[in-house]
Design an enzyme around this catalytic site. Structure first.
Site, PDB file in Angstrom:
ATOM      1  CG  ASP A 161      -1.753   1.262   1.316  1.00  0.00           C
ATOM      2  OD1 ASP A 161      -2.657   1.396   0.471  1.00  0.00           O
ATOM      3  OD2 ASP A 161      -1.498   2.110   2.191  1.00  0.00           O
ATOM      4  CD  GLU A 199      -2.636   2.290  -3.101  1.00  0.00           C
ATOM      5  OE1 GLU A 199      -3.825   2.622  -3.029  1.00  0.00           O
ATOM      6  OE2 GLU A 199      -1.819   2.533  -2.208  1.00  0.00           O
TER       7      GLU A 199
END
Length: 820
Positions: free
Chosen positions: A423, A478
Site C-alpha cells: 500500500d 499500489e
C-alpha cells in the site's frame, strides 16, 4: 541529483548507524521522454507508455537484458561486489532507451543496493538471516525461560510489566547493550513459563525527561483491547499457545496462476449481519463464494492490527500482530489454510509506507523526541504525513530495515501468505509523497531530488527477500505515479514488483459516469486509457476497488442505477430503462477493464453483483452503526432479484479466462474504435472481443477483423438471458472468416487484420468469439464453447452449495433492496 542520501549502515545487532557521506555524482542530463513500443507484423503488442503520447506513434523494440548487472545483483546468494564498471550496463536501460539520461540515478541506487547487501552478509550473515529479527526481538522461548528484547535507544531505564507480575516491574528491570537493545530473561517457574500464554504484557521505560511510559512491545504478535471500555488502549499479549492449540497447516500452497484474478476482501465487514465478522466465519462462509465465482486469489485487507477500525486497516499500530477484532493468529492460519484447500492463493495488504500516529498503542509511542538514528521514524516534517496524519519511516535506519524486512518474512513463513499488495508506494517513492502532484509522464518527475532513494532501496531489498523466500510469490505495488522500472526485476535495476495497480482506470470510469452522457463516450479514449501501460511491466486492472466504495463516493452500480437499486431490482416486473442500462453497462465496464486493462484483474468484495450502498464504518457521525459496514449476500441469493445476473456474469468472466488464459497473453490488438458506431473490437490471445457501447444501434452483419482464419463461435455473451440480457445473439451460429487483402501487407487488410467475419452486435452488449480448431471440433462443444451454457447448468448446484455455507440475513427492514 539522487534525492536523499543512501542507507546509513550499522554493523551489528541493534547497533547505531555509521555516518555515510554523499558520493560524488555526475549531473543528470534531463530530457523529455518519447514513447516507445513494439510491433510484430500487423500485431500491436502490449506496450503503451504510461501517461504519454498517442499510441499511433509508438514503436517498441525488444532488447536482451544486460548480463553485467545480472552478475552483480540477480543471485542473492552470490558474492556482492560493487564497482563503477559493474554498474555501467543496466538491463532496464536496454528495454527503455528513454531512461538513458537517468543512467547515473540507476547506477547510484544499484550500487547502494549492492553495498547494503554486502553489509548484511558481513554483519548479519545475509539478507534472509537479517530478516529473521522476530527470532531475537520481542518475546521468544529460549532454554529455561522467555527472553524479551526491545530496541529503544532513547530509553534511560526499562522494565517488563504485565499480568504475570501484577503490572509491577520492580523485579523485572531490563538491561541495555551498547546498541540500544534492552533485554530480560524471565525464568520458568515450576517447569512452566512464568509469562502465561495469552496474558497481557507491556514495555515500561523512562525517557530523557524522567517520565515513565508504558508501550506495547514493537514486535508483539498479538494485541487486544477491552471491549467493555470505550476508547480503551490496546494491550500487548504474549502469544505462545501449547502445541495442542497451535494451528497446523494441512494444505500446500496452490500453484501460481498464469494470471491473478483477485478478490479484494475485508474480513471484518464480510458478514451479512451488522457486526464484525471472524476469520473462521470468513473461511467457512465467504471463501466458497469466491471460489464459486472462479477467482484464484484473495487479497485480504486490514490484517495487521490497527486500533482505529475505520482506517480500513491502513493506520497500523502493531505490525506483527493480526487484527484481534476477527480472531486470533491461529484463526487467521485456519482461514489461509482453508483458502489453499480451495485452490485460492492469499495476498496480504501490507502497509510499510507509514504507521499510525497513535502513541499509547502504536509504534509511534517509542518516539520520545530522540534523533532519527534512534527512532523508527524521521524527525520533523519529514517524519509526518500531513494528509494521512501518520508517521513516516526512516528507511535508512538499520533497525527499521530489520523491523520491516522481518515483518515481511514473518507473514510469509508464519501464516503462509502467498504474496503482498504494498500500500501507498507512491508516498514512499517521493519526498513530496505524491501530494498535490499531477504526474504527466515526464521522466524528470521520477528521477530527481524528489525521489526518496532510501525508500526505493528498501523496496528493492523487500522484493529480493520475498522472492528468495517464496520464488512464486505475487507482489503488487499500489502506485499512481507510473514510475518506470517499478515492475521490473531488481537484477535489471528495477524495483522488483511483479505487478502495479492500474489506478488510472477507475478514475476514468468515474469521470465518464459522472460527467458524460452515453453518446459522448469516446471509444478511442476508453481504449487508450485501458492499454496505456509500460511495455514489460505488468498491471492489475480494476474498474473499482474499496476506494470507490467508501462513504461519500459511489460504486459503479450506484452511479448507474442510484436509488432505483432499492425499488427496481425485482425480476417480477419489467426492468426500467435505468436498471436495464445499469446492469448492461455494469457488465461491460467490468469486462472490458478485465480483458483490455492489464495482465491480472481485481474486484472488491460485493461489487461483482453490484452491491448497493457505500461502506460506512462505525463512527460518531452514524451513531457507531455497523449497518453499512457489511455485505448483503442475501441480495444475490434471492432468485427474484436482478443482482444474480451481475454475479453470474462476473463468474463467467473469470471462467472464460480459466478456459482461454487470455489475461496471460501478450497478444493484445485493438483493431477498431469507431466513434460513430460506439464499437470497440480487439483481440486478446486468440479470442475476438466485440463491445457495442451504443445506447440504441444494433449492427447486423457487423464486420470484425481477426488474425487467424477459420470458424468462430460465441464463447461469452453479456446479452444472454442468464446474465439479465435480452437473448438477441444466437450461440449456435458458426462465423466463417474471409481473407482480407494481401497476406503480410497490413495496409491492404481490414483494420490491419488479415481476416474478418461478420456478427450481430446489439446495443450495450459485449460478445466474445473463439476459433474452432478442426481437430477439436468434436470436443469443443463440451470443452471450450459455452461459458454461458456451462454457467447456466452449474448455477443451480452452486447456488445450493452457497446457501448451505453462507449466512443469509432475515431482514425485515422495508427499505432494504432485498424486499423490493
Amino acid at each position: 541529483m539522487m534525492g536523499s542520501l543512501g542507507f546509513l549502515h550499522t554493523p551489528a545487532l541493534g547497533s547505531l548507524p555509521l555516518s555515510s557521506s554523499k558520493p560524488t555524482r555526475n549531473k543528470l542530463h534531463l530530457a523529455i521522454q518519447k514513447p516507445i513500443g513494439v510491433t510484430s507484423g500487423s500485431q500491436k503488442f502490449l506496450g503503451h507508455q504510461t501517461f504519454l503520447f498517442s499510441p499511433r506513434i509508438s514503436i517498441y523494440r525488444r532488447v536482451q537484458d544486460s548480463s553485467t548487472i545480472s552478475v552483480l545483483v540477480t543471485d542473492d546468494s552470490s558474492t556482492m561486489t560493487s564497482t563503477e564498471e559493474d554498474t555501467d550496463n543496466i538491463g532496464i536501460l536496454g528495454s527503455d532507451p528513454g531512461l538513458e539520461p537517468y543512467k547515473d540515478h540507476f547506477k547510484y541506487r544499484v550500487r547502494k543496493y549492492a553495498e547494503q547487501k554486502a553489509l548484511f552478509e558481513k554483519y548479519e550473515r545475509g539478507l534472509e538471516e537479517f530478516a529473521q529479527g522476530y527470532l531475537k526481538f520481542g518475546f521468544n522461548r529460549e532454554e529455561g525461560g522467555v527472553v524479551y528484547r526491545e530496541w529503544a535507544p532513547a530509553a534511560q531505564e526499562a522494565q517488563l510489566i504485565g499480568d504475570f507480575n501484577g503490572w509491577n516491574g520492580a523485579n523485572h528491570s531490563m538491561e541495555k547493550n551498547q546498541f540500544g537493545v534492552w533485554s530480560i530473561k524471565v525464568p520458568d517457574s515450576g517447569g512452566n513459563p512464568a509469562i502465561p500464554h495469552n496474558s497481557r504484557v507491556k514495555f515500561r521505560f523512562k525517557h530523557g525527561d524522567g517520565i515513565w511510559v508504558d508501550r506495547i512491545p514493537a514486535w508483539i504478535k498479538y494485541a487486544t483491547v477491552d471491549p467493555a471500555s470505550f476508547g480503551a488502549p490496546y494491550d500487548g499479549v504474549y502469544w505462545d499457545p501449547p502445541s495442542s492449540e497451535r494451528y497446523q497447516f494441512k494444505y500446500p500452497r496452490p500453484p501460481k496462476p498464469k494470471a491473478p484474478r483477485i478478490y479484494e476482501a475485508h474480513v471484518g465487514m464480510s458478514s451479512s449481519e451488522p457486526r464484525i465478522n471472524s476469520y473462521r466465519e470468513f473461511a467457512d462462509d465467504i471463501l466458497p463464494r469466491i471460489r464459486a465465482n472462479n477467482y484464484n486469489t484473495v487479497q485480504l485487507m486490514a490484517v495487521m492490527e490497527h486500533s482505529y477500525y475505520a482506517s480500513f486497516g491502513y493506520h497500523v499500530t502493531n505490525f506483527f500482530a493480526v487484527s484481534s477484532r476477527s480472531g486470533t493468529p491461529e484463526d487467521l492460519k485456519y482461514l489461509i489454510d482453508k483458502a489453499h484447500s480451495l485452490g485460492l492463493r492469499v495476498l496480504m495488504d501490507v502497509v510499510h509506507s507509514h504507521a499510525s500516529n497513535n502513541v499509547t498503542d502504536g509504534l509511534n509511542g517509542f518516539d520520545v523526541g530522540q534523533c532519527s538514528q534512534e527512532s523508527y521514524f524521521h524527525t520533523g516534517d519529514r517524519g509526518y504525513h500531513k494528509s494521512w496524519d501518520s508517521r513516516l519511516f526512516n528507511y535508512a535506519n538499520w533497525e527499521v530495515l530489520r523491523f520491516l524486512l522481518s515483518n515481511l518474512r514473518w507473514w510469509l513463513e508464519e501464516f503462509k501468505f502467498d504474496g503482498f499488495r504494498f500500500d501507498g508506494v507512491t508516498s514512499m517513492l517521493y519526498h513530496h509523497h505524491g501530494i498535490n502532484m499531477a504526474f504527466t509522464g515526464n521522466y524528470d518527475e521520477y528521477f530527481s531530488e524528489a525521489t526518496d532513494v532510501d525508500a526505493v532501496l528498501y523496496l528493492m531489498l523487500a522484493n529480493s527477500l520475498i522472492h528468495n523466500i517464496l520464488p512464486d510469490a505475487t507482489v503488487i505495488a499500489e502506485d499512481v505515479s507510473g514510475m518506470p522500472g517499478l515492475g521490473r526485476p531488481v537484477f535489471e535495476g528495477g524495483i522488483g514488483f511483479e505487478y502495479r495497480l492500474a489506478m488510472a482506470i477507475p478514475d476514468k470510469w468515474i469521470d465518464y459516469l459522472k460527467n458524460k452522457n452515453d453518446e459522448d463516450w469516446s471509444m478511442n479514449e476508453i481504449s487508450w486509457s485501458l492499454t496505456n501501460r509500460r511495455y514489460t511491466e505488468k498491471c492489475i486492472s480494476y474498474a473499482e476497488s474499496h476506494d470507490q466504495a467508501i462513504v461519500g463516493d459511489k460504486t459503479i452500480a450506484f452511479f448507474l442505477m442510484d436509488k432505483e437499486m432499492y425499488s427496481g431490482m425485482s425480476c417480477l416486473t419489467d426492468a426500467s430503462p435505468t436498471i436495464d442500462r445499469g446492469i448492461a453497462l455494469h457488465k461491460m465496464i467490468h469486462f472490458i477493464t478485465m480483458a483490455l486493462g492489464g495482465e491480472g484483474y481485481l474486484n472488491f468484495m460485493g461489487n461483482e453483483f453490484g452491491h448497493p450502498d457505500w461502506i460506512d464504518f462505525p463512527r460518531e457521525g452514524n451513531g457507531w452503526s455497523y449497518e453499512k459496514c457489511r455485505r448483503q449476500w442475501d441480495l444475490v441469493e434471492l432468485e427474484h432479484l436482478r443482482y444474480k445476473f451481475m454475479n453470474a456474469f462476473d463468474r463467467a468472466m473469470n471462467l472464460l479466462d480459466d478456459k482461454f488464459s487470455f489475461l496471460a497473453s501478450t497478444k493484445q490488438i485493438v483493431s477498431s474504435t469507431k466513434e460513430e458506431d460506439k464499437v470497440i473490437v480487439f483481440e486478446r490471445g486468440d479470442l475476438v472481443f466485440v463491445f457495442n457501447f451504443h445506447p440504441e444501434n444494433t449492427y447486423d452483419g457487423y464486420k470484425v477483423g481477426c488474425d487467424l482464419p477459420g470458424k468462430y463461435r460465441v464463447a461469452l455473451d453479456s446479452d444472454a438471458l442468464e446474465f439479465g440480457g435480452h437473448g438477441r445473439v444466437g450461440h449456435d451460429a458458426d462465423h466463417f472468416t474471409s481473407p482480407e487483402g494481401i497476406p503480410g501487407v497490413p495496409e491492404t487488410n481490414f483494420n490491419n487484420r488479415p481476416n474478418s467475419f461478420k456478427v450481430l452486435s446489439p446495443p450495450r452488449t459485449c460478445v466474445v468469439y473463439y476459433r474452432v480448431e478442426e481437430s477439436e471440433e468434436e470436443n469443443n462443444d463440451s470443452v471450450l464453447v459455452g461459458v454461458n451454457e456451462t454457467l447456466a447448468a452449474n448455477a443451480g448446484a452452486q447456488q445450493e452449495n452457497l446457501k448451505e455455507s453462507a449466512y443469509v440475513k432475515d431482514n425485515d427492514i422495508d427499505t432494504n433492496p432485498s424486499n423490493v
